[in-house]
Each structure stands twice: as C-alpha cells, then as structure tokens.
Design a protein around this motif. Structure first.
Motif, PDB file in Angstrom:
ATOM      1  N   ARG A 180       0.886  -0.813   0.301  1.00 44.63           N
ATOM      2  CA  ARG A 180      -0.379   0.299  -0.309  1.00 44.63           C
ATOM      3  C   ARG A 180       0.460   1.081   0.009  1.00 44.63           C
ATOM      4  NH1 ARG A 180      -2.418  -4.387   2.912  1.00 44.63           N
ATOM      5  NH2 ARG A 180      -4.462  -4.041   2.959  1.00 44.63           N
ATOM      6  N   ASP A 227      -8.602  -9.397   0.972  1.00 47.93           N
ATOM      7  CA  ASP A 227      -6.960  -8.499   1.118  1.00 47.93           C
ATOM      8  C   ASP A 227      -8.028  -7.217   0.944  1.00 47.93           C
ATOM      9  OD1 ASP A 227      -4.815  -8.047   2.161  1.00 47.93           O
ATOM     10  OD2 ASP A 227      -4.873  -6.407   0.407  1.00 47.93           O
ATOM     11  N   THR A 228      -7.573  -5.660   1.815  1.00 48.16           N
ATOM     12  CA  THR A 228      -8.287  -4.441   1.459  1.00 48.16           C
ATOM     13  C   THR A 228      -7.465  -3.463   0.372  1.00 48.16           C
ATOM     14  OG1 THR A 228      -6.951  -3.228   3.460  1.00 48.16           O
ATOM     15  CG2 THR A 228      -9.235  -5.177   3.836  1.00 48.16           C
ATOM     16  N   TYR A 229      -6.446  -3.903  -0.019  1.00 49.01           N
ATOM     17  CA  TYR A 229      -5.175  -3.325  -0.954  1.00 49.01           C
ATOM     18  C   TYR A 229      -5.803  -2.775  -1.754  1.00 49.01           C
ATOM     19  CZ  TYR A 229      -1.177  -3.247  -3.779  1.00 49.01           C
ATOM     20  OH  TYR A 229      -0.817  -3.236  -5.157  1.00 49.01           O
ATOM     21  N   ASP A 263      -8.703  -1.388  -2.482  1.00 50.02           N
ATOM     22  CA  ASP A 263      -9.978  -0.423  -1.435  1.00 50.02           C
ATOM     23  C   ASP A 263      -8.455   0.672  -1.607  1.00 50.02           C
ATOM     24  OD1 ASP A 263     -11.990  -1.550  -1.136  1.00 50.02           O
ATOM     25  OD2 ASP A 263     -11.632  -2.011   0.550  1.00 50.02           O
ATOM     26  N   TYR A 303      -8.529   4.139  -4.709  1.00 53.83           N
ATOM     27  CA  TYR A 303      -8.392   6.002  -3.513  1.00 53.83           C
ATOM     28  C   TYR A 303      -7.104   6.095  -4.000  1.00 53.83           C
ATOM     29  CZ  TYR A 303      -7.638   9.113  -0.484  1.00 53.83           C
ATOM     30  OH  TYR A 303      -7.039  10.618   0.151  1.00 53.83           O
ATOM     31  N   SER A 308     -11.860  -4.325  -9.400  1.00 55.65           N
ATOM     32  CA  SER A 308     -12.440  -3.489  -9.007  1.00 55.65           C
ATOM     33  C   SER A 308     -12.709  -1.918 -10.342  1.00 55.65           C
ATOM     34  CB  SER A 308     -10.794  -2.221  -8.223  1.00 55.65           C
ATOM     35  OG  SER A 308     -10.391  -2.273  -8.747  1.00 55.65           O
TER      36      SER A 308
END
Length: 268
Positions: A20, A52-54, A56, A60, A95
C-alpha cells in the motif's frame, strides 16, 4: 470487454506485491512525472490476494491520480478469483480502476498491437505448497495450459509482448537471478520453472515482438536478447521500493524511459 485500445503513451510497472505504501507513492510519482499518462500496464505480482483490502487503497490513489491499471497477472496473484472470468475469455475487472487481462489477450497501445500473457512458475513451489496460511500462497493455475499457449501462438505476431514470467534466453541481470534461484531450490521446482520458461519461449517466438516487457525476477535491465528469430528488445522491471520499477513507454517510437530515483523520491 470486446477490445482495449490504450493511448500511445503509457506507464509500465513491475511487481508490487500488495504494498500500500508503494501504491500511494508510485501512482503520485507517475502523475507528477507525466501528467498526460492515464494508463499503467502492470506486469503482475500486483497483490490480488483473498480477503484483502489492498484494492481499496489502490482505488483510492488511482482515483486521485486518474490512472487506470491493466494487469498481466503474476504467479503470486489470486488465480482463484480470476478463473471464472478468464474461463469465459473475459477480462477480470476486480475493482473500479483495476482490470486483469487473460492469457493471450490482444489489445492496442496507440497504433501498436500488444499481447498479454500472464502467470509464471514459482521457483519455491515446494516451500509454498507446505505453508499454512489463512489464504493460499500457491495456485496451480499460475502456469499456462497447453491450450492457452496454443491460442496465444495461433494469434500471430504483435509489436508488444507483456509477460510476468521470463523465457529461457534473457538479459544478463535476469540470468544471474535465475542461476541463483536454480541453485537454491528443489530439483523438481527447477524443472517446473524451466517448463514455464519454455512456454514463454513459444509465445515470444510466435509474437515476434519489437519490445518484450516482463517482471518476476526483481531486477531492472533493458537491452537486446538474441533469439532464433533475431534480437528482441527487452525491458525487465524490478519490484516495489526499488529504482527500475516504473518506466514510461511511447508506443509510437517504442522509446522507454525509466523513472529516476529522484522522481520516485516520495516512495523511499
């Protein structure tokens, strides 16, 4: 997605492994270095992992910089997530800003034709298959099937080839990494790696690219690789947090410019 047509100026990126911090810095660095670029061709080991939130974080920063990412998947990306759309022959839009490209996918960059052929053999497969984790760290789909190779070969030539894995004939810095890995890993994994590289040989021989871009070995080098059909200009990209991870490509001229360490200063 029936077709993909990108502008003639794009960025190309090496492995990120779900960092990130690197995403935040590197997307801003690309935007700062060339405000006209809107697309990034990523060569895999991007960081698509289960639960996993990678993504997101990627979305962003991609929205803030206006950069779309087109990923040729690596061996360490989650092939289980990609299997369904790839099985239908579709891209996998994971995404809002990130799309993965199936093996043999053909598209254009400016007036140049291009082929994406993802995956690679994990040189440490024996170790990865025995690890206990909350999510898989090895996927059997990481290397191509014979049918996928045949389909890519049957598509014929193109100007640009984007792979994660490397062929058997490579740049000197890449060869040094492969030699070291071959000496460290299990014999059966060395044979497994060689079989995957032979698949890339076959694809490269059929595509006959003017430029081949790849990652996987975490070194940066650009030069000509001698093949049976003549020299192929090749760009190897390194991994996150290192100079040589990002370059700009002008498809009209096939000129490549690697971002300098100073241009990536916020990432160090």
């Amino acid at each position: 997605m029936d077709s993909l047509a990108l502008p003639s100026r794009v960025a190309v990126a090496g492995d990120w492994h779900g960092s990130r911090v690197w995403v935040q810095s590197v997307l801003a660095s690309i935007r700062r270095a060339d405000a006209e670029v809107r697309d990034v061709l990523h060569v895999g080991d991007f960081g698509l992992w289960p639960a996993d939130t990678y993504l997101d974080a990627v979305d962003y920063w991609a929205e803030r910089t206006g950069l779309r990412l087109w990923v040729t998947p690596g061996n360490h990306d989650d092939w289980d997530q990609l299997e369904a759309p790839f099985g239908r022959g579709d891209v996998a839009r994971v995404s809002e800003w990130v799309t993965f490209l199936p093996r043999g996918f053909r598209f254009t960059v400016g007036d140049r034709t291009a082929v994406s052929f993802g995956g690679a053999a994990s040189h440490d497969r024996a170790w990865r298959r025995t690890q206990r984790s909350k999510h898989p760290i090895w996927w059997p789909q990481e290397i191509a099937t014979d049918a996928e190779v045949a389909a890519a070969v049957g598509g014929g030539s193109a100007d640009l080839l984007v792979t994660h894995d490397v062929p058997t004939t490579v740049l000197p810095a890449v060869a040094a990494v492969l030699d070291r890995r071959n000496g460290e890993d299990a014999p059966e994994d060395a044979a497994y790696v060689h079989a995957s590289a032979r698949q890339i040989d076959a694809v490269r021989a059929a595509v006959r690219p003017l430029l081949h871009v790849h990652g996987h070995t975490h070194v940066h080098e650009i030069g000509d690789v001698d093949t049976d059909h003549g020299p192929v200009r090749t760009l190897a990209l390194t991994n996150e947090r290192r100079h040589g991870n990002i370059a700009f490509l002008d498809a009209d001229t096939l000129d490549v410019r690697t971002l300098t360490k100073e241009e990536l200063r916020l990432a160090w």
